[in-house]
Design an enzyme around this catalytic site. Structure first.
Site, PDB file in Angstrom:
ATOM      1  N   GLY A  42     -61.384 -18.035 -16.583  1.00  0.00           N
ATOM      2  CA  GLY A  42     -62.763 -18.369 -16.953  1.00  0.00           C
ATOM      3  C   GLY A  42     -62.905 -18.400 -18.464  1.00  0.00           C
ATOM      4  N   ARG A  43     -64.151 -18.295 -18.918  1.00  0.00           N
ATOM      5  CA  ARG A  43     -64.419 -18.426 -20.361  1.00  0.00           C
ATOM      6  C   ARG A  43     -63.634 -17.407 -21.181  1.00  0.00           C
ATOM      7  NH1 ARG A  43     -69.022 -18.153 -17.589  1.00  0.00           N
ATOM      8  NH2 ARG A  43     -70.488 -19.878 -17.599  1.00  0.00           N
ATOM      9  N   ILE A  44     -63.676 -16.138 -20.746  1.00  0.00           N
ATOM     10  CA  ILE A  44     -63.045 -15.092 -21.565  1.00  0.00           C
ATOM     11  C   ILE A  44     -61.519 -15.214 -21.495  1.00  0.00           C
ATOM     12  CG2 ILE A  44     -62.838 -12.603 -21.958  1.00  0.00           C
ATOM     13  CD1 ILE A  44     -65.696 -12.334 -20.771  1.00  0.00           C
ATOM     14  N   SER A 104     -55.410 -18.330 -11.908  1.00  0.00           N
ATOM     15  CA  SER A 104     -56.769 -18.228 -11.383  1.00  0.00           C
ATOM     16  C   SER A 104     -56.670 -18.332  -9.870  1.00  0.00           C
ATOM     17  CB  SER A 104     -57.678 -19.308 -11.958  1.00  0.00           C
ATOM     18  OG  SER A 104     -57.294 -20.551 -11.462  1.00  0.00           O
ATOM     19  N   ARG A 105     -57.794 -18.103  -9.221  1.00  0.00           N
ATOM     20  CA  ARG A 105     -57.800 -18.031  -7.750  1.00  0.00           C
ATOM     21  C   ARG A 105     -57.149 -19.262  -7.121  1.00  0.00           C
ATOM     22  NH1 ARG A 105     -63.641 -17.133  -5.559  1.00  0.00           N
ATOM     23  NH2 ARG A 105     -63.677 -19.326  -6.140  1.00  0.00           N
ATOM     24  N   THR A 148     -60.150  -5.632 -19.766  1.00  0.00           N
ATOM     25  CA  THR A 148     -61.499  -5.634 -20.350  1.00  0.00           C
ATOM     26  C   THR A 148     -62.482  -6.227 -19.346  1.00  0.00           C
ATOM     27  OG1 THR A 148     -61.028  -7.775 -21.371  1.00  0.00           O
ATOM     28  CG2 THR A 148     -60.749  -5.832 -22.775  1.00  0.00           C
ATOM     29  N   ARG A 153     -63.292  -5.382 -15.251  1.00  0.00           N
ATOM     30  CA  ARG A 153     -63.969  -4.295 -14.552  1.00  0.00           C
ATOM     31  C   ARG A 153     -62.908  -3.325 -14.050  1.00  0.00           C
ATOM     32  NH1 ARG A 153     -67.903  -5.597 -16.765  1.00  0.00           N
ATOM     33  NH2 ARG A 153     -69.968  -6.107 -15.947  1.00  0.00           N
ATOM     34  N   GLU A 179     -66.073   4.510 -13.614  1.00  0.00           N
ATOM     35  CA  GLU A 179     -66.665   4.679 -14.940  1.00  0.00           C
ATOM     36  C   GLU A 179     -67.926   5.550 -14.895  1.00  0.00           C
ATOM     37  OE1 GLU A 179     -66.020   0.908 -16.979  1.00  0.00           O
ATOM     38  OE2 GLU A 179     -67.964   1.244 -17.925  1.00  0.00           O
ATOM     39  N   HIS A 215     -65.826   0.945 -22.700  1.00  0.00           N
ATOM     40  CA  HIS A 215     -66.486  -0.304 -22.264  1.00  0.00           C
ATOM     41  C   HIS A 215     -67.187  -0.986 -23.450  1.00  0.00           C
ATOM     42  CE1 HIS A 215     -68.272  -2.405 -18.464  1.00  0.00           C
ATOM     43  NE2 HIS A 215     -68.163  -3.256 -19.471  1.00  0.00           N
ATOM     44  N   GLY A 257     -66.362  -4.194 -24.685  1.00  0.00           N
ATOM     45  CA  GLY A 257     -66.064  -5.632 -24.775  1.00  0.00           C
ATOM     46  C   GLY A 257     -67.076  -6.424 -25.582  1.00  0.00           C
TER      47      GLY A 257
HETATM   48  C1  DGY Z   1     -70.406  -7.651 -19.173  1.00  0.00           C
HETATM   49  O1  DGY Z   1     -71.226  -8.334 -19.771  1.00  0.00           O
HETATM   50  O2  DGY Z   1     -70.181  -7.787 -17.971  1.00  0.00           O
HETATM   51  C2  DGY Z   1     -69.663  -6.662 -19.976  1.00  0.00           C
HETATM   52  O3  DGY Z   1     -68.891  -5.817 -19.231  1.00  0.00           O
HETATM   53  C3  DGY Z   1     -70.614  -5.902 -20.865  1.00  0.00           C
HETATM   54  O4  DGY Z   1     -70.122  -6.075 -22.091  1.00  0.00           O
END
Ligand code: DGY
Length: 311
Positions: free
Chosen positions: A150-152, A171-172, A219, A221, A250, A268, A270
């Protein structure tokens, strides 16, 4: 001036309040950290730490939108929201760069053990340079496996190419098969949303496929990794290290994780830059403004079944 009641969770930057105010919407913040009272609320600008489950939604019959100040929406029961006709929005795009930057930061920090060496110098242990002092792992030219295109994930790939890394994308539905990616990568970075399909995507079997010099970065979940299995793999030297910004339970850590020398841990962070957090708050607020005005959301999140995605 609308009398719509917008509830804004504690901690949401003031940038959101300015957007709501400019649109003539009245907003309030809950008095304490306890789950807020949604009675009479038409909109809720919430955080990823707010659990938006079916019971909460059913207890708020006037609620029209949940605007999550995060790109991930695993804290929201999307199926219940769809059933009850509550719109859901998230904050994509604006946090892509900050999160990709942190993923690369963690990768470099683990490869060269930066926090450990910082502690070493501060402790006064640096008594002189030697050729074997603090030697780490190469980054430039190594292979980076990115799970989630995806984007990230794509933004991390872009940064990695600046380090002349060979990038494998999984990817999937496309790219390098996950098993092959794990076997070939020196670094593996996770960028998938948390869904029933991705919970424990990386468990004991997957860790066993990774190289003994490999580093795992998360980064996304926490529950995407079986954290207990990760602790075992790190202890056994099955992989070389990990850089974690998110945790399975978490803010708690799996037993033993904090004692491992070959991990770098962040709370957390990111999207944690001032400008990014303001933009996230603003987008969430703008979604509320659009929804309450009866216009389409800027960044809607649909339940997977509605979106026609694979279940
Ligand atoms: C999100 O936006 O899902 C991040 O984990 C928070 O920075």
């Amino acid at each position: 001036m609308s009398s719509a009641r917008v509830l804004v969770s504690l901690g949401v930057p003031d940038a959101a309040l300015r957007v709501l105010e400019a649109a003539g919407l009245t907003s309030s913040r809950p008095p304490g950290a306890a789950p807020p009272d949604l009675d009479g609320a038409e909109a809720w600008l919430c955080l990823l730490t707010d659990r938006v489950d079916r019971a909460r939604l059913e207890g708020a019959p006037g609620l029209r939108i949940v605007a999550n100040m995060a790109v991930g929406t695993d804290n929201v029961d999307l199926e219940a929201a769809a059933d009850l006709g509550v719109a859901v929005s998230n904050t994509p795009d604006v946090l892509t760069d900050a999160t990709a930057d942190l993923a690369m930061g963690l990768l470099l920090a683990v490869a060269r053990a930066l926090p450990q060496h910082d502690r070493y110098v501060r402790a006064g242990a640096f008594t002189g340079w030697t050729p074997t002092l603090g030697v780490g792992l190469d980054v430039t030219g190594q292979t980076l496996g990115i799970v989630g295109a995806g984007r990230i994930g794509r933004a991390v790939a872009e940064r990695a190419r600046g380090f002349s890394m060979q990038v494998l994308l999984h990817s999937r539905d496309a790219g390098t098969p996950l098993d092959e990616l794990l076997e070939r990568s020196d670094f593996v970075s996770l960028h998938v949303p948390l869904t029933p399909d991705t919970r424990h995507l990386i468990g004991a079997a997957e860790l066993a496929r990774m190289r003994s010099n490999a580093v795992l970065i998360n980064t996304a979940r926490g529950p995407v990794i079986d954290e207990h299995a990760l602790v075992e793999a790190l202890r056994a030297g099955q992989i070389a290290g990990a850089g974690l910004d998110v945790f399975e339970d978490e803010p708690r850590l799996a037993p033993g994780l904090a004692e491992l020398p070959n991990v770098v841990l962040c709370p957390h962070l990111g999207s944690a830059t001032l400008a990014t957090r303001d933009r996230m708050a603003e987008i969430a607020a703008r979604n509320i403004v659009e929804c309450l005005a009866g216009r389409p959301l800027l960044t809607p999140v649909r339940h997977r079944a509605e979106a026609g995605e694979r279940g």
